[in-house]
Structures are given as C-alpha cells and as structure tokens.
Design an enzyme around this catalytic site. Structure first.
Site, PDB file in Angstrom:
ATOM      1  N   GLU A 138      -8.633   0.490  -6.988  1.00 48.63           N
ATOM      2  CA  GLU A 138      -9.650   0.962  -6.056  1.00 48.63           C
ATOM      3  C   GLU A 138      -9.513   2.469  -5.826  1.00 48.63           C
ATOM      4  O   GLU A 138      -8.405   2.989  -5.677  1.00 48.63           O
ATOM      5  CB  GLU A 138      -9.546   0.215  -4.729  1.00 48.63           C
TER       6      GLU A 138
ATOM      7  N   LYS B 193       0.813  -1.221   0.000  1.00 48.13           N
ATOM      8  CA  LYS B 193       0.000   0.000   0.000  1.00 48.13           C
ATOM      9  C   LYS B 193       0.846   1.270   0.000  1.00 48.13           C
ATOM     10  O   LYS B 193       0.478   2.272  -0.606  1.00 48.13           O
ATOM     11  CB  LYS B 193      -0.957  -0.017   1.193  1.00 48.13           C
TER      12      LYS B 193
ATOM     13  N   ASN C 233      -5.333  -3.898  -6.290  1.00 46.78           N
ATOM     14  CA  ASN C 233      -5.292  -5.301  -5.896  1.00 46.78           C
ATOM     15  C   ASN C 233      -4.832  -6.116  -7.093  1.00 46.78           C
ATOM     16  O   ASN C 233      -5.530  -6.204  -8.105  1.00 46.78           O
ATOM     17  CB  ASN C 233      -6.667  -5.773  -5.425  1.00 46.78           C
TER      18      ASN C 233
ATOM     19  N   GLU D 188      -3.083   7.733   6.784  1.00 47.50           N
ATOM     20  CA  GLU D 188      -3.514   8.687   5.775  1.00 47.50           C
ATOM     21  C   GLU D 188      -4.821   9.337   6.218  1.00 47.50           C
ATOM     22  O   GLU D 188      -5.499   8.859   7.131  1.00 47.50           O
ATOM     23  CB  GLU D 188      -3.713   7.993   4.418  1.00 47.50           C
TER      24      GLU D 188
ATOM     25  N   PHE E 192     -22.201  -8.672  15.001  1.00 50.65           N
ATOM     26  CA  PHE E 192     -21.605  -9.365  13.849  1.00 50.65           C
ATOM     27  C   PHE E 192     -20.398 -10.207  14.263  1.00 50.65           C
ATOM     28  O   PHE E 192     -19.447 -10.357  13.497  1.00 50.65           O
ATOM     29  CB  PHE E 192     -21.191  -8.363  12.762  1.00 50.65           C
TER      30      PHE E 192
ATOM     31  N   ASN F   3     -14.448  -2.001   7.574  1.00 46.15           N
ATOM     32  CA  ASN F   3     -13.648  -1.980   6.345  1.00 46.15           C
ATOM     33  C   ASN F   3     -13.722  -3.284   5.560  1.00 46.15           C
ATOM     34  O   ASN F   3     -12.943  -3.489   4.628  1.00 46.15           O
ATOM     35  CB  ASN F   3     -12.178  -1.651   6.661  1.00 46.15           C
TER      36      ASN F   3
ATOM     37  N   GLU G 116      -5.720   1.915  -3.732  1.00 47.89           N
ATOM     38  CA  GLU G 116      -4.751   0.833  -3.882  1.00 47.89           C
ATOM     39  C   GLU G 116      -5.084   0.056  -5.145  1.00 47.89           C
ATOM     40  O   GLU G 116      -6.153   0.225  -5.736  1.00 47.89           O
ATOM     41  CB  GLU G 116      -4.786  -0.105  -2.675  1.00 47.89           C
TER      42      GLU G 116
END
Length: 670
Positions: free
Chosen positions: A275, A116, A290, A200, A348, A235, A288
């Site tokens: 992305e 990244k 992938n 960031e 969750f 995320n 980023e």
C-alpha cells in the site's frame, strides 16, 4: 494440490475461498462460533467445526482451536482469509510445527511486513520511500503529543498491529492527539490483543493506491497493477476501483517495480498487497504491506482475469507461478462498493439485526457489463454486534470507468435489503457525485463532501418526474388487480381514470394518462406531465419488488416498499415517499397538518446497539459543546459521543458495561 483445506475465517471471505476450492476439486472445512452456527459459510463447506463462543477472542482468534479442527478433520492446509489470524506469524508457525500448511507467506515475511513499525524500518532499509514519522513504539499520550509537535500537525496515530481502519486516528492538535492515542490503543487491544501505537506525518489530500503482488517459493514475483482505495470513512475503505484514474503509466510502473522489489527482499510467497500514499504530484510513499488477501481483491480479478485465491493455493502447494510480468494486462474497469450494516443518515453508525429481505442484483455478464456480489449472508441471516458490519461486496466491470460506475449505480438500485439499516443510499448517491465521477478524489473525500454527515440529497427534477409516472402506474396496477377479484368495484375503481395527482415527497404533480394498452404481459402507458408526454412500459405486479420497465425507451429499476399511504420508491439512489391520488383527494391532502417528531433535544440517545465503554460526565456537571459525554463500542469500533451545545447533565440513565439498544437513553440534560 491439497485434498482438503480449512478456512480459518467466517462470512463473506470464507464463502469466497470455498467457491474457488470447490472449483479446484478441493474439499473444505469451515469453522464457526456460536453466533455463526447457521452461517452461509457453514452450509457451503463440506465439513464444519464449532470453535467456541461468539466473541472472536474466544473463537476465531484462538489458534489452538483452529489447529484442533485441522487435526480432527484431516485438513492439510489453512486459508486464513483476512483479519483474525491472517497476519499472525505465531499461528503460521503453530501450523507448520504440526505439519499443516499455511496458505500465505512465511513467518519471516509476516513479521517483517505485518507489523507497521517493523515494516517501515524494513522498507527503509530496502530503499523504499516512506512517510516521515517516528518509527518506534509510543509509550503514552504525553510522548505522542511531543512527537506530533516535532513532526508537525496533522499526524496519523496508528496501532502497530492494526488493520481495517481500526486503531487509527488523525490528530490536528494536542487535544486530539491525546484522545486519539487512547482510543487507538483501546481499539487495537480489543481487536488485535496488541496496543502498541506509533505516530507519523499525515499527508494532506492523499490518495490511497495499492499494488497487488504474487510471489512463489521459487523466487518469482510479479504485480497485477493497482487499486484505488481513496474513498474512505474513518480510515475504512468504502469504494475501490481498478485501475486508478490518477496514475499515469510511468507512476504505475515505478510503484509496481518497488512493490515487487519489496516482496523479493522479504522472500514473500503468496498474494500480498503493498500500500502506498500518493500525493498531488504523484509522489508515492510506502504505507504498509498486507501479508494476506485484501477485501478489495475482486476488482483486480475482474480486470486481470486471474483468480487470486486459486493462485494462493497453488503457491502454497509449491507450484511455480503461472504468469510472468509481461502476461499481465488490465482490461476494462472495475468498481467495488462495500455494503455495510450501518445507518448513513445517523453518522454511519452500526446497525444489527436480522435480514428480513436480502435480494442482491443478478450476478453474471450481460453485454459488456459484469456484476459480481461476494457475500456471506442470505435472507434471514443475523447481523451480529461481534463482527465486522460488512454485508457484501458488490462489483461491476465494464469497458471504461464511466460505464462501470453507471453499472454500479443501476446494480445498487436493484439491491434490496430490509430488516437493518445499510449504506446503499450513500453508495448510490456517491455514484452520481460529480467529483467522484471525474476522479478528483482523496482519502478526505467523504469528510470534505459530507462534513456534517450524509443527508439525503434533494431529488432532481428528472428523478421526481420518473417517480411520479411510476407511482401512477403502480396505483393503476393495484386498481386493475382489484377489478379482477371484485367485480362490483370495477365501476368505481379508477382504472379508467385519466386525471391523477402524484405526491412525491411533499410536492404534487398532475399526471394525465392519455392512453393505456397491453403488449403481452406488459402494460404500456402514454402519460403527460408538465406539458411533456412520456411512454412508459412495465410488467410490474402489485406486491412485487422491484418495479422494472422503460420510460421513453430508457430502462428504469426502482425498489418498491409498501407505506401507510402509497409506496416508497428507491430510485436513483433515493428513497422517495410516493402516492398517486385523485385530484380531489390531493386537494384535501394539501390541508392535512404535518405531524412533528418528538423533542429529544434534552436526551443523549444511544445512536447504535452497543456496549457503554465509559461515561465521561457526572450528574449536575456543566459541559461545553464538543466535550466527550460517553464512549460506546459497537462492531469492534469505539464511538465517542460529544455534546452538541453547552448544557448541564441532569441524570445518568446508563453506566459502563451496559449493553444498549439503539435510541436507549444514556443521559438527560437540564
């Protein structure tokens, strides 16, 4: 084309690759750990090789074991799937050094884009807009706090080698930055063997939109449109769709052009995903790249008609890309729901165990609706604590977004899973959420709409009405079956009864059966409820799920589970306790006392099966609301357990390193 390939992965993605390889006439080799010995992918493949114990660090993440499996079976190439070694340049180099093809990009592209930090530096040099931040490794929590304050809160703390939502935290102050730094580093070290962290700026109300690219070894590169992946929790993507309901044609073209330019700049060769974060004004920033197949790739396949796995194999075999940019058309709309082994009603939290029942909806096309279910499990499969908790990826495709969402809601209602907890109730409720249906979403959607966690929404009047009618039809079907087998009960069974009362949740609904008839194998009822008459048809048989039929000409499907009294119906995304009874029994039922649940307010219970990473308090210690009590790891994710109120720790019942079952007592409070 290759004659035999090895799939360096497990579960759903391994099955997905095997299906395409089989269609292409390519033989497949599966690999498996102790936990996956009886996995679906193992049975699907032409050959299978055991590669070690259950922990991924001792099996799927050991490159030398996969190389040995290739050499033992004669596999010419390896498809890495996603996760594990899919973005490990050293694995690609190891294969190439031994004459085996890596079905993916070359090591240079993996290194440039897979990290990244390095990918942002590369993108910046290539002229791609990036999110403001510190493009360097953050050494410790103090440095993270200093950088965060320089950038300005909120900030995103990320593992450089992260992916799949692991090793990522949002921090709004110094305390959260310190805590997030340590948790992100721990998760990244456990999942990827790399604990480098960077920081960031976090874009408020962002959308997560990604561009699918294809590029070959002959200098050709195209994009296949975008996927909207903004419905996320911690995320981790939950629901994806293609195309995005937010992008206009100009933004789509600009993002696609940037993605293709980046792929060409890095000499990319394979399927990959660029992305972006998109703000409220459709400004977009590189997030980023992938360098692998994405989990959500099926929605792109459904709207383009292109098999991405097939293209990956062809590109890896040296073929020229079969499509030009002007060949690509986005037809219709596709939605994907990730079915996870987790309990939406308990934050969750992960759930493990055996799938005692697993009945997905029928795959295929009917009219203008297509249903696809990518999975790596079957009835009887074990959901392990060692791997990602995803059970399946349910996809629907239709002519437009509303139709695709409605089709998804119907498909979720038909998806039967028992033996573990799962997130289908949440997904089904989401399909009815006005904000989602209108496309007014961001990556903060779940946090904003369910700030206190997901609770079962109240059933609408229409849903309760349908449940009442269905419950009565089920009870009549049960009585009819008794009549057929025990003649002496016929007189008293109630099959000819006109007056009924349906209890839905804690409410009572008088239902009158005005007429009953048969049309072949189907039963037809005329029923009155609240002064309105409905016509219900069904071929339901007791003991069978789901219940299917029509109510006033509209098709309805409801899962049916036996309960101590009556049944549980899964209808319109809700599990509803239902019971049909005589008016007299209903009158008595109203007088029954309600049994209260046990008091656990003085206990900290383990919310999921997992490993105790740390205990943050000691016996006799006074703690404040919000303070950390313990950290439990499950399915590669750390879960911080906090005090809900001010209290004093009376005794500790667990210690670091303990493996606990769900609801095991971790500590008691005074």
């Amino acid at each position: 084309m290759f004659k035999k390939i090895l799939i360096g992965n497990r579960g759903e993605i391994a099955c997905r690759v095997i299906r395409t390889a089989r269609a292409m006439g390519v033989s497949t080799v599966a690999v498996y750990s102790d936990a996956d010995r009886h996995g679906v992918h193992v049975r699907m493949a032409d050959e299978a090789v055991h590669i070690g114990p259950a922990p991924a660090a001792e099996s799927y993440l050991v490159a030398e074991k996969l190389l040995a499996a290739c050499q033992a079976t004669g596999a010419e190439a390896v498809h890495p799937g996603y996760g594990f070694l899919s973005e490990r340049a050293s694995f690609c180099e190891l294969l190439e050094a031994n004459g085996i093809v890596f079905i993916g990009p070359k090591p240079r592209a993996i290194r440039a884009m897979g990290d990244k930090i390095e990918s942002k530096l590369f993108a910046q040099k290539a002229g791609v807009s990036i999110v403001p931040g510190h493009l360097g490794v953050v050494e410790d929590a103090d440095t993270a706090v200093r950088i965060a304050e320089e950038i300005g809160y909120p900030v995103m703390i990320k593992a450089s080698a992260g992916g799949g939502g692991k090793g990522m935290r949002i921090a709004w102050n110094a305390g959260e930055t310190r805590e997030g730094f340590q948790s992100s580093a721990n998760e990244a070290r456990s999942a990827f063997g790399d604990d480098r962290i960077f920081v960031e700026k976090f874009i408020v109300d962002p959308r997560h939109v990604e561009i699918q690219v294809l590029a070959d070894s002959h200098g050709n590169a195209i994009h296949l449109g975008e996927r909207e992946c903004s419905i996320q929790r911690r995320n981790q993507k939950v629901v994806e769709e293609a195309p995005s309901p937010f992008l206009d044609a100009a933004t789509r073209a600009a993002m696609g052009a940037q993605a293709v330019a980046l792929a060409k700049a890095v000499d990319y060769q394979s399927a990959g995903t660029v992305e972006f974060i998109v703000d409220r004004d459709r400004n977009f920033y590189f997030l980023e790249m992938n360098t692998r197949l994405q989990v959500e790739h099926p929605v792109t396949e459904l709207v383009t008609g292109i098999d991405l796995v097939e293209e990956m194999l062809r590109i890896a075999a040296g073929e020229t890309l079969r499509y030009a940019q002007d060949h690509i058309r986005l037809d219709g709309w596709a939605v994907e729901s990730r079915i996870y082994a987790e309990d939406p009603f308990r934050g969750f939290l992960p759930s493990i165990g055996r799938l005692t029942r697993y009945r997905p909806p029928q795959e295929g096309s009917a009219g203008e609706i297509t249903i696809r279910n990518d999975t790596g499990v079957r009835e009887g499969s074990e959901i392990s604590m060692y791997y990602d908790p995803m059970i399946a990826k349910l996809c629907t495709h239709a002519l437009d977004r509303t139709a695709a969402i409605d089709a998804m809601g119907a498909a979720l209602s038909q998806f039967e899973i028992e033996g573990i907890e799962h997130n289908i109730p949440f997904l089904a409720a989401l399909m009815q959420h006005p904000r989602w249906r209108e496309g007014r979403i961001s990556t903060a959607f779940i946090a904003e709409e369910y700030p206190d966690g997901f609770e079962r929404p109240a059933a609408s009047a229409a849903t309760r009405r349908k449940a009442a009618l269905i419950a009565v039809s089920i009870e009549i079907a049960r009585k009819v079956r008794l009549d057929r087998h025990i003649d002496r009960l016929r007189e008293h069974s109630g099959t000819a009864r006109r007056e009924w009362v349906a209890k839905i949740d804690d409410d009572y609904f008088p239902v009158a059966v005005d007429a009953e008839a048969g049309e072949g194998a189907r039963s037809v009822f005329e029923m009155s409820l609240d002064g309105a008459t409905s016509r219900l048809t069904t071929d339901y048989r007791p003991g069978v799920s789901p219940w299917s039929g029509t109510i006033d000409g509209v098709a309805v499907t409801a899962q049916v589970r036996s309960a101590r009294e009556g049944v549980l119906l899964f209808l319109d995304g809700l599990w509803l306790p239902c019971r049909a009874m005589t008016p007299r029994i209903a009158e008595l039922d109203r007088l029954m006392p309600v049994k209260l649940p046990p008091d656990t307010s003085r206990l900290l219970l383990c919310p999921m099966p997992g490993l105790v990473v740390s205990i943050a308090v000691s016996e006799g210690q006074a703690v404040k609301a919000g303070e950390t009590l313990a950290v439990v790891e499950a399915m590669k994710m750390e879960n911080i357990l906090r005090a809900e109120r001010d209290l004093t720790v009376a005794s500790l019942k667990a210690k670091p390193g303990d493996s606990l079952a769900v609801d095991a007592v971790i500590m008691e409070f005074a």
